[in-house]
Design a protein around this motif. Structure first.
Motif, short mmCIF file in Angstrom:
data_model
loop_
_atom_site.label_atom_id
_atom_site.label_comp_id
_atom_site.label_asym_id
_atom_site.label_seq_id
_atom_site.Cartn_x
_atom_site.Cartn_y
_atom_site.Cartn_z
N GLU A 60 0.83 -1.20 0.00
CA GLU A 60 0.00 0.00 0.00
C GLU A 60 0.87 1.26 0.00
O GLU A 60 0.60 2.21 -0.73
CB GLU A 60 -0.94 -0.02 1.21
CG GLU A 60 -2.23 0.68 0.92
CD GLU A 60 -3.33 0.37 1.91
OE1 GLU A 60 -3.45 1.11 2.88
OE2 GLU A 60 -4.09 -0.60 1.70
N TYR A 64 0.91 4.14 -2.86
CA TYR A 64 0.69 5.56 -2.56
C TYR A 64 1.81 6.41 -3.13
O TYR A 64 1.58 7.47 -3.71
CB TYR A 64 0.63 5.78 -1.04
CG TYR A 64 -0.68 5.41 -0.40
CD1 TYR A 64 -1.50 4.42 -0.94
CD2 TYR A 64 -1.11 6.05 0.76
CE1 TYR A 64 -2.70 4.06 -0.35
CE2 TYR A 64 -2.32 5.70 1.36
CZ TYR A 64 -3.11 4.71 0.81
OH TYR A 64 -4.29 4.38 1.40
N LEU A 67 1.47 6.82 -6.82
CA LEU A 67 0.42 7.77 -7.19
C LEU A 67 0.88 9.21 -6.96
O LEU A 67 0.65 10.10 -7.79
CB LEU A 67 -0.86 7.50 -6.38
CG LEU A 67 -1.61 6.22 -6.73
CD1 LEU A 67 -2.75 6.00 -5.74
CD2 LEU A 67 -2.17 6.29 -8.15
N ALA A 68 1.52 9.42 -5.80
CA ALA A 68 1.90 10.79 -5.44
C ALA A 68 3.01 11.33 -6.33
O ALA A 68 2.99 12.49 -6.74
CB ALA A 68 2.32 10.86 -3.98
N ALA A 71 1.81 10.33 -10.61
CA ALA A 71 0.51 10.75 -11.14
C ALA A 71 0.10 10.00 -12.41
O ALA A 71 -0.11 10.60 -13.46
CB ALA A 71 0.49 12.25 -11.37
N PRO A 72 0.01 8.69 -12.31
CA PRO A 72 -0.31 7.90 -13.51
C PRO A 72 -1.74 8.15 -13.99
O PRO A 72 -2.58 8.60 -13.22
CB PRO A 72 -0.18 6.46 -13.01
CG PRO A 72 -0.49 6.54 -11.54
CD PRO A 72 0.08 7.86 -11.10
N VAL A 73 -1.98 7.85 -15.26
CA VAL A 73 -3.34 7.91 -15.80
C VAL A 73 -3.64 6.60 -16.53
O VAL A 73 -2.77 5.73 -16.68
CB VAL A 73 -3.51 9.10 -16.78
CG1 VAL A 73 -3.38 10.42 -16.03
CG2 VAL A 73 -2.51 9.02 -17.91
N LEU A 77 -2.84 3.95 -14.00
CA LEU A 77 -3.61 4.29 -12.81
C LEU A 77 -4.43 3.09 -12.37
O LEU A 77 -4.46 2.73 -11.18
CB LEU A 77 -4.52 5.50 -13.10
CG LEU A 77 -5.51 5.86 -11.99
CD1 LEU A 77 -4.78 6.20 -10.68
CD2 LEU A 77 -6.39 7.04 -12.42
N LEU A 81 -4.27 1.07 -8.68
CA LEU A 81 -5.47 0.93 -7.85
C LEU A 81 -5.85 -0.54 -7.66
O LEU A 81 -6.26 -0.96 -6.58
CB LEU A 81 -6.63 1.72 -8.45
CG LEU A 81 -6.42 3.24 -8.39
CD1 LEU A 81 -7.51 3.96 -9.17
CD2 LEU A 81 -6.37 3.74 -6.96
N ILE A 84 -3.75 -1.91 -4.97
CA ILE A 84 -4.21 -1.55 -3.63
C ILE A 84 -5.36 -2.47 -3.19
O ILE A 84 -5.39 -2.99 -2.07
CB ILE A 84 -4.66 -0.06 -3.59
CG1 ILE A 84 -3.44 0.84 -3.75
CG2 ILE A 84 -5.39 0.25 -2.30
CD1 ILE A 84 -3.77 2.32 -3.87
N HIS A 85 -6.32 -2.68 -4.11
CA HIS A 85 -7.44 -3.57 -3.80
C HIS A 85 -6.96 -5.01 -3.58
O HIS A 85 -7.43 -5.70 -2.68
CB HIS A 85 -8.47 -3.55 -4.93
CG HIS A 85 -9.35 -2.36 -4.91
ND1 HIS A 85 -10.25 -2.12 -3.91
CD2 HIS A 85 -9.46 -1.32 -5.77
CE1 HIS A 85 -10.89 -0.99 -4.15
NE2 HIS A 85 -10.44 -0.48 -5.28
N PHE A 206 -9.42 -6.13 -14.81
CA PHE A 206 -9.73 -4.71 -14.89
C PHE A 206 -8.51 -3.92 -15.37
O PHE A 206 -8.63 -2.99 -16.18
CB PHE A 206 -10.19 -4.22 -13.51
CG PHE A 206 -10.56 -2.78 -13.45
CD1 PHE A 206 -11.59 -2.27 -14.24
CD2 PHE A 206 -9.91 -1.92 -12.58
CE1 PHE A 206 -11.94 -0.93 -14.17
CE2 PHE A 206 -10.26 -0.58 -12.51
CZ PHE A 206 -11.28 -0.08 -13.31
N ALA B 71 -4.57 14.43 -10.29
CA ALA B 71 -3.29 13.99 -9.75
C ALA B 71 -2.99 14.58 -8.37
O ALA B 71 -2.00 15.29 -8.20
CB ALA B 71 -2.16 14.31 -10.72
N VAL B 73 -1.92 15.05 -4.41
CA VAL B 73 -0.83 14.55 -3.56
C VAL B 73 -1.19 14.76 -2.09
O VAL B 73 -2.21 15.36 -1.78
CB VAL B 73 0.51 15.26 -3.87
CG1 VAL B 73 0.99 14.92 -5.27
CG2 VAL B 73 0.37 16.76 -3.69
N LEU B 77 -4.56 13.18 -1.79
CA LEU B 77 -4.42 11.82 -2.30
C LEU B 77 -4.95 10.82 -1.27
O LEU B 77 -5.70 9.90 -1.61
CB LEU B 77 -2.95 11.53 -2.64
CG LEU B 77 -2.63 10.10 -3.04
CD1 LEU B 77 -3.42 9.67 -4.28
CD2 LEU B 77 -1.13 9.94 -3.31
#
Lengths: 221, 221
Positions: A60, A64, A67-68, A71-73, A77, A81, A84-85, A206, B71, B73, B77
């Motif tokens: 996790e 994080y 992501l921080a 900043a993926p898309v 992204l 995610l 994380i799940h 997914f 995006a 932070v 976030l």
């Protein structure tokens, strides 16, 4: 930077796959401790659960950070995610293996399971472990067909779980209420473990397709 | 853009709070259907569960869009990730209320619960609903003290849940195995519902403080 991102994402997938392997082993040992009233194995599963919890925290935190910082898309992204799940589901699978081990320890040196239901749990254990190993493979391969293949095994666990109720409700059940309570809870632990394995695989679908093959959970009682 | 982000984040919190209200109501009606063998209420909970599932999808999609487009932070976030986790827990709480309602429907017109345990479930139901309503408030207020206050109520549910096993294991349990199986599963549904409510509140603490008040789940069997 995108290259660095994919390297880190791959490291995260490796950690998740390891975690999947950990919970597969936990359920394998827990089932063996249950079937063979093996206290040492039960203790091992109970002691090792903290490693699964730590692995989840590590996954996790890494997600994080990804992501921080990056900043993926789009697919990137979704992948993080899903990770994380998946980490959450895998930790839960570890908890369920822990519950099985604790049941074995609680009744030791007596067996938890009456002979009449022993084979059902041996079978559910085999499939549960296989599901966790398949989830591990799917995390590595991102193979959609392999992910969808988990559903059939999950259905078999559901069928055995339902059949257990028929056995329990039979007027001829001679083992008393305490054994029935244990069997009820244990059956549910295996059923939930299998559900979570499927959920991990679905999240990987997914990642690849952008579509979840069905929301929610399939547990029925 | 940051302003727009905070407006959208607030909208997401409103949706989550609504979802928490939905599952509180679901558990309230499910418990009533269980205690009063009320088939119509059970059917209502079963029909309405799809709304909780839809709310979860909507929350998750909005959270994904926020991550992809803005995006965020740091605290921002954490807030959106907490929302994703909370939506998952809330959907699960809806599932657990659904299971209670299905148990009531399955045995109708017979009561599921023997008189001896009725009061325990009335109490667990009251606390479970209160926990979901408190989670709703915490989502709105982000009040750390209020979030931590849920733990005491959760402990009471755990205590009742453990006591139920003592009642079930008593040699004097006169209601047979089928009732024991129902009571075992129902007890677990309430216990898990309460755990998830606490988990939602903990995630909100994480949003505010950056630290989780303890990983993992507290369910014991």
């Amino acid at each position: 930077m995108r290259e660095a991102y994919h390297v880190e994402l791959e490291q995260l997938a490796v950690k998740l796959a390891e975690m999947s392997g950990q919970v597969a082993t936990a359920m394998e040992l827990a089932t063996e401790s249950l079937l063979n009233t093996d206290l040492a194995l039960a203790e091992q599963v109970i002691t090792d659960d903290v490693k699964v919890d730590d692995a989840r925290s590590a996954c996790e935190e890494q997600a994080y950070a990804l992501l921080a910082l990056q900043a993926p898309v789009a697919t990137d992204l979704r992948a993080v995610l899903a990770a994380i799940h998946a980490a959450e589901s895998l930790e839960r699978m570890g908890d369920l293996a822990l519950h099985v081990a604790k049941a074995a320890r609680r009744r030791h040196p007596d067996p938890v399971l009456p002979d009449q239901v022993r084979e059902y749990f041996a079978r559910m254990g085999t499939i549960a472990v296989r599901l966790a190993r398949q989830a591990e493979e799917v995390i590595k391969s991102k193979d959609v067909d392999a992910a969808l293949a988990l559903e059939a095994d999950d259905d078999e666990v559901d069928d055995i779980h339902k059949h257990l109720f028929t056995v329990l409700m039979d007027r001829e059940w001679p083992y008393g209420v305490a054994a029935a309570v244990d069997v009820t809870l244990l059956g549910r632990f295996y059923e939930r473990f299998a559900d979570h394995a499927v959920s991990v695989a679905r999240r990987m679908v997914f990642v690849v397709t952008g579509k979840m093959p069905g929301y929610g959970t399939s547990d029925e009682v």
